[in-house]
Design an enzyme around this catalytic site. Structure first.
Site, PDB file in Angstrom:
ATOM      1  N   GLY A 177      34.931  64.491  31.074  1.00 30.31           N
ATOM      2  CA  GLY A 177      35.841  63.564  32.000  1.00 30.31           C
ATOM      3  C   GLY A 177      35.560  63.372  33.374  1.00 30.31           C
ATOM      4  N   ASP A 197      27.071  65.721  36.424  1.00 33.88           N
ATOM      5  CA  ASP A 197      28.287  66.699  35.524  1.00 33.88           C
ATOM      6  C   ASP A 197      27.005  66.531  33.929  1.00 33.88           C
ATOM      7  OD1 ASP A 197      29.995  68.163  34.938  1.00 33.88           O
ATOM      8  OD2 ASP A 197      31.812  67.541  35.017  1.00 33.88           O
ATOM      9  N   GLU A 198      26.568  68.379  33.974  1.00 33.64           N
ATOM     10  CA  GLU A 198      26.366  68.062  32.545  1.00 33.64           C
ATOM     11  C   GLU A 198      27.567  68.929  31.313  1.00 33.64           C
ATOM     12  OE1 GLU A 198      23.831  67.564  30.846  1.00 33.64           O
ATOM     13  OE2 GLU A 198      23.683  69.047  29.928  1.00 33.64           O
ATOM     14  N   HIS A 217      24.463  54.523  40.132  1.00 27.38           N
ATOM     15  CA  HIS A 217      26.020  54.096  41.758  1.00 27.38           C
ATOM     16  C   HIS A 217      25.855  55.695  42.648  1.00 27.38           C
ATOM     17  CE1 HIS A 217      30.360  54.600  43.012  1.00 27.38           C
ATOM     18  NE2 HIS A 217      29.577  55.977  42.951  1.00 27.38           N
ATOM     19  N   GLU A 218      24.585  56.592  42.020  1.00 32.87           N
ATOM     20  CA  GLU A 218      25.023  57.708  42.745  1.00 32.87           C
ATOM     21  C   GLU A 218      23.766  57.060  43.875  1.00 32.87           C
ATOM     22  OE1 GLU A 218      27.006  60.125  42.298  1.00 32.87           O
ATOM     23  OE2 GLU A 218      27.979  59.391  40.803  1.00 32.87           O
ATOM     24  N   HIS A 221      24.977  56.194  46.968  1.00 32.00           N
ATOM     25  CA  HIS A 221      24.908  57.672  47.953  1.00 32.00           C
ATOM     26  C   HIS A 221      24.404  57.636  48.111  1.00 32.00           C
ATOM     27  CE1 HIS A 221      29.628  56.826  46.678  1.00 32.00           C
ATOM     28  NE2 HIS A 221      29.431  57.309  45.584  1.00 32.00           N
ATOM     29  N   HIS A 227      31.849  53.901  48.773  1.00 30.47           N
ATOM     30  CA  HIS A 227      32.629  53.509  47.565  1.00 30.47           C
ATOM     31  C   HIS A 227      33.154  51.416  48.323  1.00 30.47           C
ATOM     32  CE1 HIS A 227      33.156  56.869  45.219  1.00 30.47           C
ATOM     33  NE2 HIS A 227      32.479  56.506  44.949  1.00 30.47           N
TER      34      HIS A 227
HETATM   35  C1  0D3 Z   1      33.107  59.343  39.214  1.00 27.66           C
HETATM   36  O1  0D3 Z   1      32.797  60.799  39.186  1.00 27.66           O
HETATM   37  C2  0D3 Z   1      31.681  58.967  40.200  1.00 27.66           C
HETATM   38  C3  0D3 Z   1      30.410  58.236  39.700  1.00 27.66           C
HETATM   39  C4  0D3 Z   1      30.938  56.667  39.466  1.00 27.66           C
HETATM   40  C5  0D3 Z   1      31.750  55.652  40.042  1.00 27.66           C
HETATM   41  C6  0D3 Z   1      31.234  54.658  38.953  1.00 27.66           C
HETATM   42  C7  0D3 Z   1      30.529  54.355  38.577  1.00 27.66           C
HETATM   43  C8  0D3 Z   1      29.662  55.419  37.891  1.00 27.66           C
HETATM   44  C9  0D3 Z   1      29.426  56.069  38.131  1.00 27.66           C
HETATM   45  C10 0D3 Z   1      31.776  59.575  41.559  1.00 27.66           C
HETATM   46  S1  0D3 Z   1      30.578  59.698  43.389  1.00 27.66           S
HETATM   47  N1  0D3 Z   1      34.279  58.022  39.464  1.00 27.66           N
HETATM   48  C11 0D3 Z   1      34.972  58.606  38.577  1.00 27.66           C
HETATM   49  C12 0D3 Z   1      34.974  58.627  37.076  1.00 27.66           C
HETATM   50  O2  0D3 Z   1      34.828  56.997  36.984  1.00 27.66           O
HETATM   51  C13 0D3 Z   1      36.617  58.749  39.067  1.00 27.66           C
HETATM   52  N2  0D3 Z   1      35.022  58.941  35.651  1.00 27.66           N
HETATM   53  C14 0D3 Z   1      35.470  58.465  34.811  1.00 27.66           C
HETATM   54  C15 0D3 Z   1      36.053  57.620  34.544  1.00 27.66           C
HETATM   55  O3  0D3 Z   1      36.607  56.871  33.466  1.00 27.66           O
HETATM   56  N3  0D3 Z   1      37.293  57.301  34.719  1.00 27.66           N
HETATM   57 ZN    ZN Z   2      30.758  57.686  44.043  1.00 23.06          ZN
END
Ligand code: 0D3
Ligand code: ZN
Ligand code: ZN
Length: 467
Positions: A177, A197-198, A217-218, A221, A227
């Site tokens: 998560g 994240d594995e 998404h990544e 970046h 964002h």
């Molecule tokens: C992240 O982990 C982003 C990666 C991300 C964001 C949007 C779409 C795909 C991947 C770090 S660069 N965001 C967290 C997230 O979404 C906040 N976590 C899981 C959740 O369901 N909230």
């Molecule tokens: Zn991001």
């Protein structure tokens, strides 16, 4: 990308004197300083010059630059304060932080980029991982002049890996998560690299977390995007997936601001996320729901709770079973039931729970086969009747008898004079009907069969106050 030889860095750092000689620079600190400067300050492997003139060596210069940026004492040395700032956890591209380096523009200076998948996840077949990553690169290459070539050994611009917990880049992962992955903005060393994240479960389906969606998404970046505030954007900060990975217009605008457009004349369709206060906003469907008013547009709903700012969300957040681009919706208030229409199908929900047996054909409600879809629908509590609008006609359905009333369809202009002969959406509030067609809204009193006033379609969104 080449890493600055550690030995050279050891020499540079070893020659620094620390004001309080409490700590000698540890090897870990040096590695951290190295990766930090490489990732965020474009520190290149340019070692020979360091030996020549230490005070102006790239490491010292980059350190000074960094210290200046953060308002630290400009010493050119990795002192305690500097290390503290560098140690602060950061995503490859942080969200919003006035003191962060996001105000700098990161962009690749060459257009033919390479990538390498260094490690794979245990959750998917390697071929599925390859496919997900390739698809994610394809998205970005469709809208930019960039090309991405996969390599299988050595250093690539974008190194991709699956890692857990602390993986020595100053941004440890946090178990299942929360943070799913991160990526570093363009640059040498860690620049451009993507870490997944594995500790997450990676999928190629609707289950959390879809690798293609996260990679899309990544890679944004990796190419230099931060964002986005646009909830429909791939670059929105939190994960959302309903089976489609799709740019929003803002993603394309943002990436093309860095790299310019693609030479390919065939551009993917990029929907625009509705802006509640856009006076040209039109709607697919509108319904009340337990005292709130919900407006539907494309894959989004706008929820109006009295006196709160309007909330924009994905339809599938609340109703995963519903399709996008609905056509009609209404609430049978005394049954606490909401019905949604698209094409010749309709779905019934109690709150967010779909009732068994749905979707059903609209023909079970008594429509003839000539009716292919419903434009709008509204329930009248005082009579227990539902009005369905189809082209320039309307039907009346008795919710108590559960059958269509005799004598219908009738012409809209006869039953609802003044609202025109086509309806996009309608809902009922306080025994008045609110009809929407294009950018017009009509407040209608069914008792007197007359229009009370004309309003802007965004009149329910508290626009002047909040936007
Ligand atoms: C992240 O982990 C982003 C990666 C991300 C964001 C949007 C779409 C795909 C991947 C770090 S660069 N965001 C967290 C997230 O979404 C906040 N976590 C899981 C959740 O369901 N909230
Ligand atoms: Zn991001
Ligand atoms: Zn990492």
């Amino acid at each position: 990308m080449h890493h600055l030889p550690l030995l050279l860095l050891l020499w540079v750092m070893g020659s620094w004197s620390f004001p309080t000689s409490l700590t000698d620079p540890k090897e870990q600190d040096m590695k951290m300083v190295q990766t930090y400067l490489e990732s965020y300050y474009r520190l290149e492997n340019d070692g020979h010059k360091i030996a020549k003139q230490r005070d102006h060596s790239p490491v010292v210069e980059k350190l000074k630059q960094m210290q200046k940026f953060f308002g630290l004492k400009v010493t050119g040395k990795p002192d305690a304060e500097t290390l503290k700032v560098m140690r602060q956890p950061r995503c490859g591209v942080p969200d919003v932080a006035p003191l962060s380096i996001t105000s700098r523009i990161f962009r690749w200076e060459h257009t033919s980029l390479t990538y390498r998948i260094e490690t794979y996840t245990k959750d998917m077949h390697p071929a599925e991982v390859d496919r997900a990553i390739e698809k994610a690169f394809n998205l970005w290459s469709q809208v930019t002049p960039l090309t991405f070539t996969k390599v299988f050994e050595g250093q690539a611009d974008i190194m991709i890996s699956f890692v857990y917990g602390d993986h020595y880049d100053n941004s440890p992962f946090d178990g299942p998560g929360n943070t799913l992955a991160h990526a570093f903005p363009p640059g040498s060393g860690l620049g451009g690299d993507v870490h997944f994240d594995e500790d997450e479960t990676w999928t190629n389906n609707l289950k959390e977390y879809n690798l293609y969606r996260v990679a899309a998404h990544e890679l944004g970046h990796s190419l230099g995007l931060s964002h986005s505030m646009d909830i429909g954007a791939l670059m929105y900060p939190s994960y959302f997936y309903s089976g489609e990975v799709q740019f929003s217009q803002s993603d394309i605008q943002d990436i093309q601001a860095l790299y310019g457009p693609s030479k390919n004349p065939f551009q993917p369709e990029a929907p625009k996320t509705p802006e509640p206060c856009d006076s040209k906003l039109t709607f697919d469907a509108i319904t009340t729901l337990r005292g709130e008013i919900i407006f539907f547009k494309d894959r989004f709903y706008l929820r109006v709770i009295r006196n709160y700012p309007v909330e924009l969300q994905h339809i599938s957040d609340l109703w995963p079973a519903l399709p996008n681009k609905l056509q009609a919706a209404y609430e049978v208030t005394n049954k606490d039931e909401v019905r949604f229409f698209k094409g010749n199908k309709y779905w019934a929900f109690q709150g967010h729970d779909m009732l068994p047996g749905y979707p059903k054909d609209i023909y079970v409600l008594g429509f003839p086969r000539t009716v292919k879809s419903i434009d709008a629908a509204v329930y009248e509590e005082t009579t227990s009747k539902t009005y369905f609008f189809v082209d320039n006609k309307y039907w009346r359905y008795d919710e108590t008898k559960e059958s269509m009333d005799k004598g219908y369809p009738k012409l809209i202009q006869d039953g609802f004079p003044g609202i025109g002969n086509k309806v996009d959406a309608v809902f009922s509030d306080d025994n008045f009907f609110y009809f929407f067609h294009g950018t017009r809204q009509y407040e209608f009193d069914p008792k007197t069969k007359s229009i009370l006033r004309l309003r802007k379609t965004n009149s329910w969104f508290n626009c002047r106050k909040k936007y």
